[in-house]
Design a protein around this motif. Structure first.
Motif, PDB file in Angstrom:
ATOM      1  N   LYS A  41       0.831  -1.208   0.000  1.00 35.83           N
ATOM      2  CA  LYS A  41       0.000   0.000   0.000  1.00 35.83           C
ATOM      3  C   LYS A  41       0.866   1.259   0.000  1.00 35.83           C
ATOM      4  N   LEU A  42       1.927   1.241   0.801  1.00 38.96           N
ATOM      5  CA  LEU A  42       2.812   2.404   0.859  1.00 38.96           C
ATOM      6  C   LEU A  42       3.481   2.635  -0.494  1.00 38.96           C
ATOM      7  N   THR A  43       3.891   1.571  -1.157  1.00 40.01           N
ATOM      8  CA  THR A  43       4.518   1.699  -2.470  1.00 40.01           C
ATOM      9  C   THR A  43       3.538   2.284  -3.481  1.00 40.01           C
ATOM     10  N   ARG A  44       2.285   1.868  -3.430  1.00 38.37           N
ATOM     11  CA  ARG A  44       1.277   2.389  -4.350  1.00 38.37           C
ATOM     12  C   ARG A  44       1.072   3.896  -4.148  1.00 38.37           C
ATOM     13  N   VAL A  45       0.969   4.329  -2.888  1.00 41.54           N
ATOM     14  CA  VAL A  45       0.783   5.762  -2.614  1.00 41.54           C
ATOM     15  C   VAL A  45       2.047   6.533  -3.004  1.00 41.54           C
ATOM     16  N   ALA A  46       3.206   5.989  -2.664  1.00 40.78           N
ATOM     17  CA  ALA A  46       4.478   6.637  -3.005  1.00 40.78           C
ATOM     18  C   ALA A  46       4.649   6.747  -4.519  1.00 40.78           C
ATOM     19  N   ALA A  47       4.248   5.712  -5.247  1.00 36.72           N
ATOM     20  CA  ALA A  47       4.351   5.740  -6.710  1.00 36.72           C
ATOM     21  C   ALA A  47       3.474   6.847  -7.280  1.00 36.72           C
ATOM     22  N   PHE A  48       2.301   7.041  -6.689  1.00 36.26           N
ATOM     23  CA  PHE A  48       1.441   8.135  -7.129  1.00 36.26           C
ATOM     24  C   PHE A  48       2.194   9.457  -6.992  1.00 36.26           C
ATOM     25  N   ASP A  49       2.776   9.705  -5.807  1.00 37.79           N
ATOM     26  CA  ASP A  49       3.481  10.965  -5.575  1.00 37.79           C
ATOM     27  C   ASP A  49       4.683  11.120  -6.505  1.00 37.79           C
ATOM     28  N   LEU A  50       5.460  10.081  -6.676  1.00 34.26           N
ATOM     29  CA  LEU A  50       6.641  10.181  -7.540  1.00 34.26           C
ATOM     30  C   LEU A  50       6.246  10.375  -8.999  1.00 34.26           C
ATOM     31  N   ALA A  51       5.139   9.792  -9.418  1.00 30.74           N
ATOM     32  CA  ALA A  51       4.676   9.942 -10.799  1.00 30.74           C
ATOM     33  C   ALA A  51       4.204  11.370 -11.089  1.00 30.74           C
ATOM     34  N   GLN A  52       3.877  12.134 -10.057  1.00 28.00           N
ATOM     35  CA  GLN A  52       3.475  13.531 -10.256  1.00 28.00           C
ATOM     36  C   GLN A  52       4.669  14.403 -10.655  1.00 28.00           C
ATOM     37  N   GLU A  53       5.869  13.884 -10.446  1.00 29.82           N
ATOM     38  CA  GLU A  53       7.127  14.547 -10.799  1.00 29.82           C
ATOM     39  C   GLU A  53       7.309  15.884 -10.095  1.00 29.82           C
ATOM     40  N   ARG A  54       6.851  15.959  -8.859  1.00 32.72           N
ATOM     41  CA  ARG A  54       7.035  17.167  -8.056  1.00 32.72           C
ATOM     42  C   ARG A  54       8.073  16.939  -6.951  1.00 32.72           C
ATOM     43  N   LEU A  55       8.274  15.683  -6.559  1.00 31.67           N
ATOM     44  CA  LEU A  55       9.302  15.355  -5.573  1.00 31.67           C
ATOM     45  C   LEU A  55      10.518  14.862  -6.349  1.00 31.67           C
ATOM     46  N   GLY A  56      11.634  15.553  -6.180  1.00 29.81           N
ATOM     47  CA  GLY A  56      12.793  15.259  -7.012  1.00 29.81           C
ATOM     48  C   GLY A  56      13.875  14.414  -6.378  1.00 29.81           C
ATOM     49  N   CYS A  57      13.682  14.029  -5.109  1.00 31.20           N
ATOM     50  CA  CYS A  57      14.737  13.271  -4.444  1.00 31.20           C
ATOM     51  C   CYS A  57      14.178  12.546  -3.220  1.00 31.20           C
ATOM     52  N   PHE A  58      14.990  11.652  -2.684  1.00 25.57           N
ATOM     53  CA  PHE A  58      14.561  10.912  -1.502  1.00 25.57           C
ATOM     54  C   PHE A  58      14.331  11.848  -0.319  1.00 25.57           C
ATOM     55  N   SER A  59      15.144  12.874  -0.176  1.00 21.86           N
ATOM     56  CA  SER A  59      14.995  13.781   0.977  1.00 21.86           C
ATOM     57  C   SER A  59      13.619  14.432   1.014  1.00 21.86           C
TER      58      SER A  59
END
Length: 175
Positions: free
Chosen positions: A87-105
């Protein structure tokens, strides 16, 4: 003494946030409004129809957050890892796919606030899993995965200090 260490932690968190790009800062604040139910994100953040649609999608994706907060596994057991990390990976993938978060930090900063300090040990795994998915463009995938430092990926322990700085939208007139 506790007040001094809390103030130091808050200042360090503010400095970290200040180092993120403006688009990352905006996305983090919007995400916190949606994920923590702080504000009506449509009224506050939607500048056009595309952003309105993105916010609607984010509300849907973030419906899992309450379940995730309540099901963070213990670091020593394997009992509920599959359900939680999936579930966490699915939500995280949504956020990363938005291309607004550019790094792990910036990802870690957001998710520590969305899920709490207890989720810290799980964030590198979820980030790697989400960033490596085929839904993320290959160039972006490479950039994201390279942003995870060896120290973060192999940390022997994690702080249990709760985040103390939660950035918010401020009207230009108020600022």
């Amino acid at each position: 003494m506790a007040t001094t260490s809390t103030a130091s932690l808050t200042i360090a968190e503010m400095r970290e946030f200040a180092n993120f790009e403006a688009a990352e800062q905006r996305y983090i604040k919007r995400s916190l409004d949606i994920g923590l139910g702080r504000q009506d994100a449509f009224k506050l953040w939607a500048r056009d129809a595309a952003e309105n649609a993105a916010i609607r999608s984010q509300y849907v994706a973030y419906q899992e957050l309450k379940t995730l907060r309540d099901s963070i596994p213990t670091a020593t057991g394997f009992d509920s890892i599959e359900s939680f990390i999936g579930k966490l990976t699915r939500v995280a993938a949504f956020d990363l796919a938005q291309e607004r978060l550019g790094c792990f930090s910036s990802f870690r900063f957001l998710y520590e606030r969305l899920l709490g300090a207890e989720a810290r040990p799980w964030l590198p795994s979820a980030f790697c899993a989400a960033a490596a998915l085929p839904q993320i463009r290959p160039e972006r995938r490479k950039m994201l995965l390279q942003s995870l430092s060896e120290a973060a990926a192999t940390a022997p322990g994690w702080s249990d200090a709760r985040p103390s700085f939660f950035p918010e939208f401020i009207e230009k007139e108020a600022a």
